[in-house]
Design a protein around this motif. Structure first.
Motif, PDB file in Angstrom:
ATOM      1  N   PHE A  64       0.866  -1.185   0.000  1.00  0.00           N
ATOM      2  CA  PHE A  64       0.000   0.000   0.000  1.00  0.00           C
ATOM      3  C   PHE A  64       0.898   1.229   0.000  1.00  0.00           C
ATOM      4  O   PHE A  64       1.784   1.368   0.847  1.00  0.00           O
ATOM      5  N   GLU A  65       0.660   2.128  -0.958  1.00  0.00           N
ATOM      6  CA  GLU A  65       1.480   3.326  -1.079  1.00  0.00           C
ATOM      7  C   GLU A  65       0.637   4.565  -0.856  1.00  0.00           C
ATOM      8  O   GLU A  65      -0.562   4.587  -1.171  1.00  0.00           O
ATOM      9  N   GLY A  66       1.269   5.606  -0.313  1.00  0.00           N
ATOM     10  CA  GLY A  66       0.541   6.835  -0.058  1.00  0.00           C
ATOM     11  C   GLY A  66       1.473   7.961   0.343  1.00  0.00           C
ATOM     12  O   GLY A  66       2.706   7.825   0.338  1.00  0.00           O
ATOM     13  N   VAL A  67       0.871   9.090   0.686  1.00  0.00           N
ATOM     14  CA  VAL A  67       1.593  10.271   1.169  1.00  0.00           C
ATOM     15  C   VAL A  67       1.006  10.650   2.520  1.00  0.00           C
ATOM     16  O   VAL A  67      -0.205  10.851   2.639  1.00  0.00           O
ATOM     17  N   LEU A  68       1.872  10.719   3.530  1.00  0.00           N
ATOM     18  CA  LEU A  68       1.455  11.180   4.851  1.00  0.00           C
ATOM     19  C   LEU A  68       1.643  12.683   4.914  1.00  0.00           C
ATOM     20  O   LEU A  68       2.765  13.189   4.788  1.00  0.00           O
ATOM     21  N   SER A  69       0.548  13.419   5.097  1.00  0.00           N
ATOM     22  CA  SER A  69       0.604  14.870   5.227  1.00  0.00           C
ATOM     23  C   SER A  69       0.646  15.229   6.704  1.00  0.00           C
ATOM     24  O   SER A  69      -0.122  14.704   7.514  1.00  0.00           O
ATOM     25  N   TYR A  70       1.556  16.107   7.063  1.00  0.00           N
ATOM     26  CA  TYR A  70       1.655  16.585   8.448  1.00  0.00           C
ATOM     27  C   TYR A  70       2.178  18.011   8.426  1.00  0.00           C
ATOM     28  O   TYR A  70       2.848  18.439   7.500  1.00  0.00           O
ATOM     29  N   GLY A  71       1.876  18.789   9.450  1.00  0.00           N
ATOM     30  CA  GLY A  71       2.373  20.156   9.508  1.00  0.00           C
ATOM     31  C   GLY A  71       1.776  21.022   8.426  1.00  0.00           C
ATOM     32  O   GLY A  71       0.690  20.763   7.897  1.00  0.00           O
ATOM     33  N   ASP A  72       2.515  22.082   8.072  1.00  0.00           N
ATOM     34  CA  ASP A  72       2.058  23.054   7.081  1.00  0.00           C
ATOM     35  C   ASP A  72       2.446  22.585   5.685  1.00  0.00           C
ATOM     36  O   ASP A  72       3.546  22.868   5.202  1.00  0.00           O
ATOM     37  N   SER A  73       1.556  21.833   5.036  1.00  0.00           N
ATOM     38  CA  SER A  73       1.748  21.354   3.657  1.00  0.00           C
ATOM     39  C   SER A  73       2.984  20.486   3.504  1.00  0.00           C
ATOM     40  O   SER A  73       3.540  20.368   2.416  1.00  0.00           O
ATOM     41  N   GLN A  74       3.452  19.880   4.587  1.00  0.00           N
ATOM     42  CA  GLN A  74       4.586  18.971   4.512  1.00  0.00           C
ATOM     43  C   GLN A  74       4.079  17.545   4.340  1.00  0.00           C
ATOM     44  O   GLN A  74       3.010  17.197   4.834  1.00  0.00           O
ATOM     45  N   GLY A  75       4.846  16.721   3.636  1.00  0.00           N
ATOM     46  CA  GLY A  75       4.405  15.364   3.385  1.00  0.00           C
ATOM     47  C   GLY A  75       5.559  14.401   3.228  1.00  0.00           C
ATOM     48  O   GLY A  75       6.686  14.795   2.907  1.00  0.00           O
ATOM     49  N   LEU A  76       5.285  13.119   3.475  1.00  0.00           N
ATOM     50  CA  LEU A  76       6.251  12.040   3.321  1.00  0.00           C
ATOM     51  C   LEU A  76       5.620  10.934   2.494  1.00  0.00           C
ATOM     52  O   LEU A  76       4.515  10.475   2.794  1.00  0.00           O
ATOM     53  N   THR A  77       6.286  10.502   1.433  1.00  0.00           N
ATOM     54  CA  THR A  77       5.798   9.364   0.659  1.00  0.00           C
ATOM     55  C   THR A  77       6.275   8.079   1.329  1.00  0.00           C
ATOM     56  O   THR A  77       7.412   7.998   1.805  1.00  0.00           O
ATOM     57  N   PHE A  78       5.415   7.077   1.350  1.00  0.00           N
ATOM     58  CA  PHE A  78       5.779   5.817   1.975  1.00  0.00           C
ATOM     59  C   PHE A  78       5.224   4.664   1.150  1.00  0.00           C
ATOM     60  O   PHE A  78       4.272   4.815   0.388  1.00  0.00           O
TER      61      PHE A  78
END
Length: 663
Positions: A239-253
């Motif tokens: 399963f792939e996605g983008v974790l959004s956190y903070g002010d428009s910050q994100g991490l792909t996993f």
């Protein structure tokens, strides 16, 4: 249902073969960051500009919508990579969850030139996209074009593209796991507990697996963030996605089947952890105290020491007001620098702690200020605010100056604290920067409020005049160091301009000092000369060079080179430095650039990589952020088959030799 049918109809019409319907509501343009070398790569951006009230779609549009499609026409032998989207926002229409962009955004793609490229490379593309409001969707299309010159010139649009890159989600190197629990899909994403996540959200890249419109729930289990999503389709496999956190910050996993913690502390809207702020405040306070021992602030602390000695056994009220004025100056100085740093980053530029020292104009002003203080301490003229006489205005100015010149150092605790501060909400970040100033001023604050500590100070006497003359030397050395840094940043023209400004200021202040001995007023004249010298020089000063050099015997750092060494199981020592970072230079002279260390590295086959942050390399800035650091120095040891080890900010030769011999 009617709105859903309208959107579905728009999708059917939005194929590449569809004709353009009406005016463009999202304008698209293709731009390049700069020239490209033969066989090299350059960043391209498809810049999308929606009209007010209209939005475009992410690569997974959600319940409805359509991502952009691009058909490239490239020169023979040229290639482009995958489209890379920034972190989107959410929009719910008629119960349908949409992943959209409602403001200007840029989709990035890497272009690789053919090995035999020359002249100018024409790039053309036909793009189709969907433009929607909450009531209607309209298919759009356009012809994109840009001509990319071939050559070795530096990028011409780096600052703008740095802003585009900052909006992209960053890849999460740590593994993630996914598990099915009934109708729930549970994710375990490795994320240090010190990183605040605000209100997190998972944007799925794997389509049709989860219910996009269903609520998402998050919890913390140590250094793991657990997400619980409503399952909709087949959830077996990756399963792939983008974790959004903070002010428009994100991490792909990318999550693979595995164990997911069952228990955790709720986060997000259900609970917002505050321990990260407290740790950052304590780290900044401790780091500020330790800065008093660093070479960056020694000249200014020398001024303050002279100030206290001149005051002698002053009455309690005077000692307290003097200490409070100095503290206010230090807190205001670090707070103002923090606000400026946050504003620059909010504007899209990659910047870190000591950002102002990456500008030659700041170095020039600091050089002139250090020269004026040196002349003052040498007795060639008198200026109470700079000389540190016992007045509240002088104490405040000394505190602010100490905060300003302390920025080249990032001692123990400080690097991590300021790195976390850049991830916190704005008001929390400003508190952390203010805590740094409080820590810097705390020793003098204690002296002002504890009579027993003041009683330990030497009594006023003739020795103070000797001390004042001695203190002129470190200030003069600071001015010379600024001249050297000016030359390193902007070349020989900047050095000549700096010398001319220094000569003008020195001659003017010495002449005014002679007049002062006859009773003539000084302050207005000195200020006029300083303004003329500084303003005239900064107006003609060239900008900082974009090229940087690496020390002899080292390689230029890049993430790709580190990955290559890791793949071949070769040890590496990586250090990040800057010419204005005094603690960096002390470590290099005392530990890194030593014959016994070089011999040990050579015998063990250790590759040494250096990253020069003198002129604010955005790639280094982004890497420092991934290490939760806001500045240099940063030292990393890569042993074969092991994760990177962060070394202390005070190095010894034995520390490096031991690691080289233990591979």
């Amino acid at each position: 249902m009617l709105r859903f049918l309208i959107i579905a109809l728009a999708l059917l019409l939005g194929t590449p073969a569809a004709a353009q319907l009406g005016p463009l509501h999202i304008r698209a343009s293709l731009i390049a960051e700069g020239p490209v070398r033969p066989g090299g790569e350059v960043e391209l951006a498809i810049h999308m500009q929606p009209d007010a009230g209209w939005h475009g779609y992410w690569q997974n549009p959600g319940d409805a919508g359509q991502p952009m499609s691009v058909d490239w026409q490239l020169p023979a032998g040229a290639t482009v990579g995958l489209l890379r989207y920034p972190v989107p926002t959410r929009l719910t229409v008629a119960g349908l969850m949409n992943y959209v962009f409602e403001r200007d955004y840029a989709v990035l793609v890497r272009f690789k030139a053919p090995p035999n490229a020359s002249g100018t490379l024409p790039l053309r593309a036909h793009a189709t996209w969907l433009a929607c409001t909450e009531q209607v969707c309209v298919p759009q299309q356009g012809e994109l074009a840009v001509d990319v010159p071939v050559g070795d010139r530096p990028p011409v649009d780096r600052a703008r593209f740095d802003g585009f890159r900052q909006a992209l989600p960053r890849p999460l190197a740590a593994p993630a796991h996914v598990a099915v629990a009934g109708d729930k899909l549970r994710l375990a994403i490795a994320l240090p507990a010190s990183v605040p996540v605000g209100t997190p959200y998972v944007y799925p890249l794997s389509d049709g697996v989860v219910d996009y419109a269903a609520p998402q729930h998050f919890s913390r289990s140590g250094d793991t963030l657990v997400a619980e999503l409503q399952r909709k389709g087949d959830a077996r496999g990756r399963f792939e996605g983008v974790l959004s956190y903070g002010d428009s910050q994100g991490l792909t996993f990318s999550a693979v089947p595995g164990a997911v913690p069952e228990d955790g502390t709720p986060v997000g809207d259900e609970a917002v952890p505050s321990h990260a702020l407290w740790w950052a405040l304590l780290g900044a306070l401790a780091g500020g105290i330790i800065l008093n021992l660093m070479p960056c602030v020694f000249p200014i602390l020398a001024l303050k020491t002279l100030h206290i000695a001149r005051s002698g056994a002053a009455e309690q009220a005077h000692a307290r007001s003097d200490a409070l004025a100095y503290t206010a100056g230090a807190v205001a100085g670090t707070g103002a620098l923090g606000v400026a740093l946050l504003a620059i980053r909010a504007a899209g530029s990659a910047a870190g702690w000591a950002f102002q020292l990456q500008d030659p104009r700041t170095i020039l002003l600091l050089m002139l200020l250090a020269a004026a203080i040196a002349l003052n301490l040498a007795g060639l003229f008198k200026l109470p605010v700079l000389g540190g006489e016992a007045k509240p205005g002088g104490s405040f100015a000394t505190g602010a100056l100490a905060a300003f010149v302390a920025t080249p150092c990032a001692g123990p605790f400080l690097g991590s604290a300021l790195g976390i501060a850049l991830l916190l909400p704005t008001w929390s970040s400003v508190l952390v920067f203010a805590a740094l100033g409080l820590g810097l001023a705390l020793p003098f604050l204690l002296i002002g409020f504890v009579p027993r500590l003041r009683a330990l100070l030497p009594k006023p006497g003739k020795w103070m005049l000797t001390l004042q003359r001695v203190l002129a030397f470190p200030m003069a050395l600071t001015a010379l160091a600024c001249l050297w840094l000016l030359w390193r940043q902007a070349g020989q023209p900047a050095l000549l301009i700096g010398l001319a400004a220094l000569a003008l200021l020195s001659a003017g202040l010495v002449a005014l000092g002679r007049r002062q001995s006859g009773g003539a007023p000084l302050l207005a004249g000195a200020g006029f000369i300083a303004i003329v010298a500084a303003a005239g020089a900064t107006l003609v000063l060239p900008s900082a060079s974009t090229s940087t050099a690496v020390p002899l015997g080292t390689e230029r750092w890049s993430e790709a080179r580190v990955a290559e060494l890791a793949a071949t199981r070769k040890p590496a020592f990586v250090y990040f430095t800057a010419d204005w970072c005094l603690s960096c230079k002390v470590n290099e002279a005392a530990a890194i650039d030593r014959a016994e260390v070089r011999d040990a590295f050579k015998a063990a086959g250790v590759n040494v990589l250096a990253g020069d942050w003198t002129n604010g390399d955005p790639a280094i800035t982004r890497f420092l952020e991934t290490q939760e650091r806001a500045g240099v120095p940063l030292y990393l040891w890569y042993a074969p088959g092991k994760p990177a080890e962060v070394l202390p900010q005070i190095l010894t030769p034995a520390m490096l030799i031991e690691r080289a011999r233990s591979r």
